[in-house]
Scaffold this active site. Structure first.
Site: not given
Length: 439
Positions: A310-312, A314, A341
């Site tokens: 999820h998010s960072y 990635g 991100a």
């Protein structure tokens, strides 16, 4: 004239004239003078009192009077002491009122309210750790694996078969910030429920479908300790080559910033200054993911590794690909990203990495479109589909079922390819055997 009138009036009343009236007439001017003097003295006293009151008021800082005393930063250590608990639906509710968490417990004390929220967040973190260990039967693995007693350490969580499961392994990586192992978003845990804010549903579903599970902890990067007091430094004029005018502007700016920070409160709480000691080889999310890959994921028995980030998280995965491209391609079956991100241009990924991501990755992003609707690509890396929500922190939970379908499709595809390869080898082997018998 006044005296004569007064005498005439007195004569009418008394019916006679006498020496008393003549004395009274002589004393009247003195009485008038005395009355005037007394009036002047009284006026002078009033003016002096008024002046003194104005002077007193001028010395009182009305803004200071309006300030509030900031309470000490001492907060409860458990959910029970906070008077909150999770109900049967995994929602955080006040024990007595049944209401949701109230951030503004004290009006106009934002800093104190924020500190209270953070204190509750730390309790939530420990609560989720307990769920991982007791509800999901996961164990804590200390990092670095060869840590000494006197160095800071971090940890990850492993299911009992995370390293031994021969078939499938699921690796979970959250985003950046205060969230720790087992969490997607602290805000969701506190304001919505445990299902949407934690990784618990993903872990339980994965275990039901035969996955081993690794829960990473990419934000556990340092140990925070109180900064030791330092001896006074030499004056800036002795150590700095900056022009005096520039130094003065700098000092004024820092002083103003400090003043604004504390001006809301008459008795502001001073926070303890701390410093961070980084955990060896785990000082950032990227380092952590690489370390866990080298020491755990790459050594796992599973033939098919699935990653959800999820998010960072990635971005950290893409950095892993930059560092271990061939290993990742050989071991990872599919990658599910949620509002990732990463940026393949800024991270300078290779063309072969981009091609692999195009085939093996999918990114569920925040969007007003319905769930799983394909979206226009922004970069030539992986397909983008809607997560069915415009809220960044909800993208993982809203994509829950779609992600497991995505993984199942890839696993089935891998199984078919393996079976075809096996049949091909068997056919070639049988053909060679028949030829040998003919001979």
């Amino acid at each position: 004239m006044a005296c004569c009138n007064l005498i005439g009036f007195t004569s009418v009343i008394t019916g006679r004239k006498g020496p008393m009236l003549s004395h009274f007439c002589a004393a009247t001017p003195a009485l008038f003078i005395l009355w005037i003097i007394m009036a002047q003295v009284a006026g002078q006293e009033d003016r002096e009192k008024t002046t003194a009151l104005k002077d007193l008021l001028s010395r009182i800082d009305l803004d200071e009077l309006m300030k509030k005393d900031e309470p000490p930063f001492t907060f409860p250590k458990t959910l029970e002491e906070f008077e909150y608990a999770f109900n049967e639906y995994g929602q955080l509710r006040h024990i007595k009122t049944g209401e949701t968490f109230v951030f503004n417990a004290r009006e106009d004390l934002h800093r104190w309210n924020q500190k209270r929220y953070e204190a509750l967040g730390e309790i939530i973190t420990q609560y989720v750790y307990e769920l991982l260990e007791k509800k999901c039967n996961m164990t804590k693995e200390i990092l670095p694996v060869d840590a000494t007693e006197d160095e800071p350490t971090g940890f990850i969580y492993l299911s009992p078969d995370a390293l031994s499961n021969p078939s499938k392994l699921l690796v979970l990586i959250q985003g950046s910030g205060v969230v720790r192992a087992g969490q997607w978003a602290r805000r969701l845990i506190i304001n919505q429920d445990l299902n949407s804010g934690t990784q618990i549903p993903f872990i339980e579903r994965a275990m039901q479908e035969g996955y081993g599970v690794m829960v990473l902890n990419p934000n556990e990067n340092y140990l925070e300790v109180e900064k030791p007091t330092k001896s006074p430094l030499p004056s800036p004029t002795e150590t700095s080559d900056e022009p005096a005018e520039k130094r003065e502007r700098k000092d004024d700016k820092e002083g103003k910033k400090k003043k604004e920070f504390y001006e809301k409160y008459r008795n502001p709480q001073r926070e303890t200054e701390t410093e961070r000691i980084l955990i060896r080889e785990n000082g950032s999310s990227e380092e952590h993911v690489l370390y866990v890959w080298d020491h755990f994921v790459s050594k796992a028995a599973a033939k098919n590794v699935f990653i959800m980030a999820h998010s960072y998280g990635g971005l950290s995965f893409v950095e892993l690909m930059n560092q271990r491209e061939l290993e990742v391609k050989n071991k990872v079956c599919a990658v599910a990203l949620t509002d990732s991100a990463h940026n393949i241009w800024l991270q300078e990924t290779t063309k072969s990495t981009q091609d692999w991501m195009q085939e093996h990755c999918r990114n569920w992003v925040s969007s007003p479109e319905p769930l799983d609707i394909p979206l226009e690509p922004m970069m030539p890396d992986c397909p983008r589909v809607s997560a069915g929500t415009e809220r960044h922190e909800l993208t993982s939970w809203m994509s829950f079922d779609s992600i497991f379908r995505f993984f199942s499709e890839f696993h089935a595809k891998e199984g078919e390819e393996a079976e075809e390869t096996s049949n091909s080898v068997t056919t070639r082997s049988g053909s060679h055997k028949n030829k040998h018998q003919d001979l």
